[in-house]
Design an enzyme around this catalytic site. Structure first.
Site, PDB file in Angstrom:
ATOM      1  N   SER A 285       0.822  -1.203   0.000  1.00  0.00           N
ATOM      2  CA  SER A 285       0.000   0.000   0.000  1.00  0.00           C
ATOM      3  C   SER A 285       0.860   1.259   0.000  1.00  0.00           C
ATOM      4  O   SER A 285       0.612   2.203  -0.754  1.00  0.00           O
ATOM      5  CB  SER A 285      -0.927  -0.001   1.223  1.00  0.00           C
TER       6      SER A 285
ATOM      7  N   ASP B  89       5.922   2.952   6.990  1.00  0.00           N
ATOM      8  CA  ASP B  89       5.959   2.305   5.682  1.00  0.00           C
ATOM      9  C   ASP B  89       6.235   3.304   4.568  1.00  0.00           C
ATOM     10  O   ASP B  89       7.092   3.073   3.708  1.00  0.00           O
ATOM     11  CB  ASP B  89       4.638   1.587   5.405  1.00  0.00           C
TER      12      ASP B  89
END
Length: 406
Positions: free
Chosen positions: A138, A184
């Site tokens: 993602s 992330d």
């Protein structure tokens, strides 16, 4: 042609995934974690259009949406309390349910925030990262998309570009996940290795040495929420014991940071030791799985250390490959893992972050993509040069797409 700000040529943005090397679960309790960029990347191809429509093509999850830019909402600062509320402004635009829903909403949010005037272009995204495996698929999508739209809108500064990309990619992660940690997208944007503690700014580690690794997907589904809750329950039941385990996991991460920043003889073996210790501690918390243990057994026979990466309970394992391991040995390990029913990828961790590509081997990306197609596919694509490029990009084998990273 409706002008696209700052480009009328095709280009590619690629962004890496991420792997947590040390500190899983303990990071939830304010301990240190170490993550690295994983050179399995998402690739966003951007091509001009001759009208005022924007097209989003995500072949991996079956998305191909065409939007009239007159109908997409435009956002001003502070219009929304949270980026995830963008769906409320989509009006009569129907956003389909399914795996592409959040990706479409993220695109709508970033487009509406960055573009004022109407324009026409297509963004096609291929990802070489398995979805839902804890490898930052993602974030890689959001970083590549944010970088592409920032460049198209003329909002990508010459200085501190990575900070701006990271900020907008984090907004994309908020659309997708509500309250992400930010680690992330930070890893995917910056690349290399990052030290992270909850509530603090992630810090790049001063090392240029990427590590060769195997990433093995167990394909065992797991719930991160349930695994985190399980550790919390164990901590509630046995606080003294579990806190000691969490402290020990923290120490493996701190020791790894020291090794990364103070390279000396024996670093590789000590990292292997820390990998084994960190996995053992995580297994003590109950977040391993029989499939992960089988991967450890197979790789240990070849003197390679493996650990779960991410929440555990299945998902993926990360294996450090010794620098003196031959290609034949690595291939043998991969074969044994595949024979055991696992998907296995050879890659590196700690490599480049987000990157732009305008040409491959001195050839523009659009011409290179069309040339890479097999003849029968090349003959079948539409005559329009950019339609051919998009069709070609969608059809290219993953091994060829990977060459679009600089």
């Amino acid at each position: 042609m409706v002008a696209i700000p700052h480009t009328t040529e095709a280009f590619v943005v690629s962004a890496p995934g991420k792997a947590i090397l040390f500190g899983e679960h303990a990071v939830v309790y304010g301990k240190t974690a170490v993550a690295g960029s994983l050179d399995m990347r998402a690739y966003a191809l951007v091509t001009p259009r001759s009208d005022d429509h924007v097209r989003l093509v995500l072949p991996d999850i079956g998305v191909d949406e065409l939007f009239d830019t007159n109908t997409l909402p435009r956002l001003t600062p502070n219009m929304l309390e949270h980026p995830g509320m963008v769906e409320q402004l989509m009006g009569h635009i129907s956003v389909p349910n399914g795996p592409g829903r959040l990706a479409i909403l993220t695109f709508a949010y970033l487009f509406g925030s960055l573009f004022v005037d109407n324009c026409g272009f297509t963004v096609s995204v291929r990802s070489l990262l398995p979805v839902g495996a804890g490898l930052g698929s993602s974030a890689a999508y959001n970083v590549a998309l944010a970088a592409a739209l920032l460049r198209l809108s003329g909002r990508l500064p010459a200085k501190n570009a990575s900070d701006v990309i990271n900020e907008w990619a984090f907004a994309g992660e908020q659309v997708a996940h509500g309250t992400p940690s930010g680690i992330d997208n930070a890893v995917s944007t910056r690349g290399g290795f990052l030290e992270y503690t909850k509530g603090s700014e992630a810090r790049n580690l001063c090392t240029t040495n990427a590590l060769r690794v195997l990433v093995t997907n167990t394909s065992v589904p797991r719930s991160t929420r349930e695994l985190v809750a399980g550790v919390r329950n164990a901590r509630d039941q046995h606080p003294t014991v579990v806190n000691l385990v969490l402290d020990a996991i923290h120490e493996t991460a701190v020791s790894a940071v020291s090794l990364f920043e103070n390279s000396s003889d024996g670093v590789e073996q000590r990292l292997q030791d820390l990998v084994r210790m960190n996995h053992g501690l995580l297994a003590t918390l109950g977040v391993s799985h029989a499939a992960l243990e089988r991967i450890r057994e197979i790789t240990a026979l070849h003197n390679m250390a493996s650990k779960l990466t991410g929440a555990g309970g299945g998902g993926c394992a990360l294996t450090l490959v010794p620098s003196d391991a031959s290609d034949e040995t690595v291939e043998q390990v991969q074969c044994e893992l595949r024979d055991a029913g696992f998907e296995c990828y050879s890659t590196v961790v700690g490599g480049k972050g987000v990157a732009f590509t305008e040409s491959v081997a001195a050839e523009s990306v659009d011409k290179w993509i069309v040339r890479m197609l097999p003849l029968e596919q090349n003959d079948a694509v539409p005559a329009d040069p950019f339609a051919a490029v998009i069709a070609g990009f969608v059809a290219l084998p993953a091994s060829v797409v990977a060459k679009l990273a600089p």
